[in-house]
Design an enzyme around this catalytic site. Structure first.
Site, PDB file in Angstrom:
ATOM      1  N   GLU A 149      60.092  46.808  46.071  1.00 54.97           N
ATOM      2  CA  GLU A 149      61.147  47.613  46.674  1.00 54.97           C
ATOM      3  C   GLU A 149      61.541  46.925  47.984  1.00 54.97           C
ATOM      4  O   GLU A 149      60.721  46.811  48.904  1.00 54.97           O
ATOM      5  CB  GLU A 149      60.637  49.033  46.919  1.00 54.97           C
ATOM      6  CG  GLU A 149      61.708  50.037  47.212  1.00 54.97           C
ATOM      7  CD  GLU A 149      61.126  51.429  47.394  1.00 54.97           C
ATOM      8  OE1 GLU A 149      61.720  52.204  48.158  1.00 54.97           O
ATOM      9  OE2 GLU A 149      60.075  51.741  46.784  1.00 54.97           O
ATOM     10  N   ASP A 197      63.712  57.428  56.923  1.00 51.29           N
ATOM     11  CA  ASP A 197      62.591  56.575  57.304  1.00 51.29           C
ATOM     12  C   ASP A 197      61.931  57.058  58.592  1.00 51.29           C
ATOM     13  O   ASP A 197      62.601  57.410  59.565  1.00 51.29           O
ATOM     14  CB  ASP A 197      63.078  55.132  57.497  1.00 51.29           C
ATOM     15  CG  ASP A 197      63.646  54.550  56.219  1.00 51.29           C
ATOM     16  OD1 ASP A 197      62.980  54.705  55.180  1.00 51.29           O
ATOM     17  OD2 ASP A 197      64.735  53.962  56.260  1.00 51.29           O
ATOM     18  N   TYR A 216      62.148  58.567  41.438  1.00 55.27           N
ATOM     19  CA  TYR A 216      61.296  58.409  42.622  1.00 55.27           C
ATOM     20  C   TYR A 216      61.022  59.809  43.164  1.00 55.27           C
ATOM     21  O   TYR A 216      61.917  60.452  43.696  1.00 55.27           O
ATOM     22  CB  TYR A 216      62.037  57.550  43.646  1.00 55.27           C
ATOM     23  CG  TYR A 216      61.241  57.104  44.859  1.00 55.27           C
ATOM     24  CD1 TYR A 216      60.526  58.015  45.645  1.00 55.27           C
ATOM     25  CD2 TYR A 216      61.239  55.779  45.246  1.00 55.27           C
ATOM     26  CE1 TYR A 216      59.822  57.604  46.759  1.00 55.27           C
ATOM     27  CE2 TYR A 216      60.549  55.346  46.375  1.00 55.27           C
ATOM     28  CZ  TYR A 216      59.842  56.266  47.122  1.00 55.27           C
ATOM     29  OH  TYR A 216      59.152  55.864  48.237  1.00 55.27           O
TER      30      TYR A 216
END
Length: 263
Positions: free
Chosen positions: A49, A60, A175
């Site tokens: 990734e 993030d 995911y």
């Protein structure tokens, strides 16, 4: 069939869980980043990734935000990120690469141009955090038409009403974000993840890979045991940020991969 589809088909035949490793392209610099990516398949990584640095990330945590800042300060751009993928492909034509990032750099490049360049560079799939299913015509559908998987995130707050929408047009794998929050914020718990993975798998034939909060070999094993595999990002990126050598980072990655593969 993309490299991602082929990899998961092979893992299924082997009754083996997937280990996905995240790194930020260009962190701490282009050459070190390339060496790390090149060494990952040998360390047991099934899917790479590759983070696309962006100035304003929303999903993030501090560790990956700082990695993005280091990469940007070192001159990493979308073009250099694609170059890194091209250089990796000189020696490896089988390991899947998923580019993970945000839509702004892609939009600025132009979707058609970006997709052509991404395919040529050897990118196999995209995770674009800030494009919901309602915007599939922007990038998801063109990406699939161009032969790239478009991988969607499901989260603990994706309820049964929302889940079918999230899964529509998703390909490659799903995911599953194991926590409510940003990367590196908390540890994933297999007891919490297992029922959610089962719920997704009841609605889709795609593999379900769990990320966020996986930070040790034992955690990789426990989380992978209730899913089709796991992703580790912040724990790897932190070691890169701490200045560990390529060999030391890859040795650590190998322990994580071994944990996932024991599941």
């Amino acid at each position: 069939m993309t490299r991602i589809d082929a990899k998961f088909a092979a893992l299924k035949d082997q009754n083996r869980k997937a280990f996905v490793a995240y790194v930020m392209a260009g962190d701490p610099d282009f050459d070190t980043s390339l060496a790390l990516v090149r060494g990952m398949p040998g360390a047991g990584v099934d899917v790479i990734e590759l983070g696309l640095p962006f100035t304003d990330p929303m999903a993030d945590g501090p560790t990956i935000q700082l990695a993005g800042q280091r990469a940007l300060e070192g001159g990493i751009t979308l073009d250099r990120t694609l170059e890194l993928a091209r250089r990796f492909r000189e020696d490896d034509d089988t390991t899947p690469i998923v580019m993970m990032g945000y839509y702004n750099p892609i939009y600025s490049r132009g979707v058609d141009t970006f997709l052509e360049q991404a395919r040529a560079a050897g990118i196999d799939g995209l995770i674009v955090v800030d494009l919901p299913p309602e915007e599939d015509e922007e990038l998801c559908l063109p990406a699939q038409a161009a032969g790239l998987n478009f991988i969607r995130l499901a989260t603990p707050t994706t309820d049964d009403k929302r889940l079918p929408k999230v899964l529509t047009n998703t390909s490659g794998f799903v995911y599953y974000v194991s926590i409510t929050g940003i990367t590196g914020a908390a540890e994933a718990q297999a007891a919490d993840v297992g029922p959610e993975v089962a719920r997704i798998k009841a609605a889709s034939d795609l593999p379900v890979i769990v990320g966020f909060g996986v930070n040790s070999p034992d955690k990789a094993q426990s989380v992978a045991s209730v899913a089709d595999g796991c992703v580790v990002g912040s724990a790897i990126v932190k070691r890169i940020g701490d200045g560990e050598s390529v060999d030391d980072v890859l040795a650590y990655v190998a322990t994580l991969a071994a944990g996932a593969h024991r599941a």
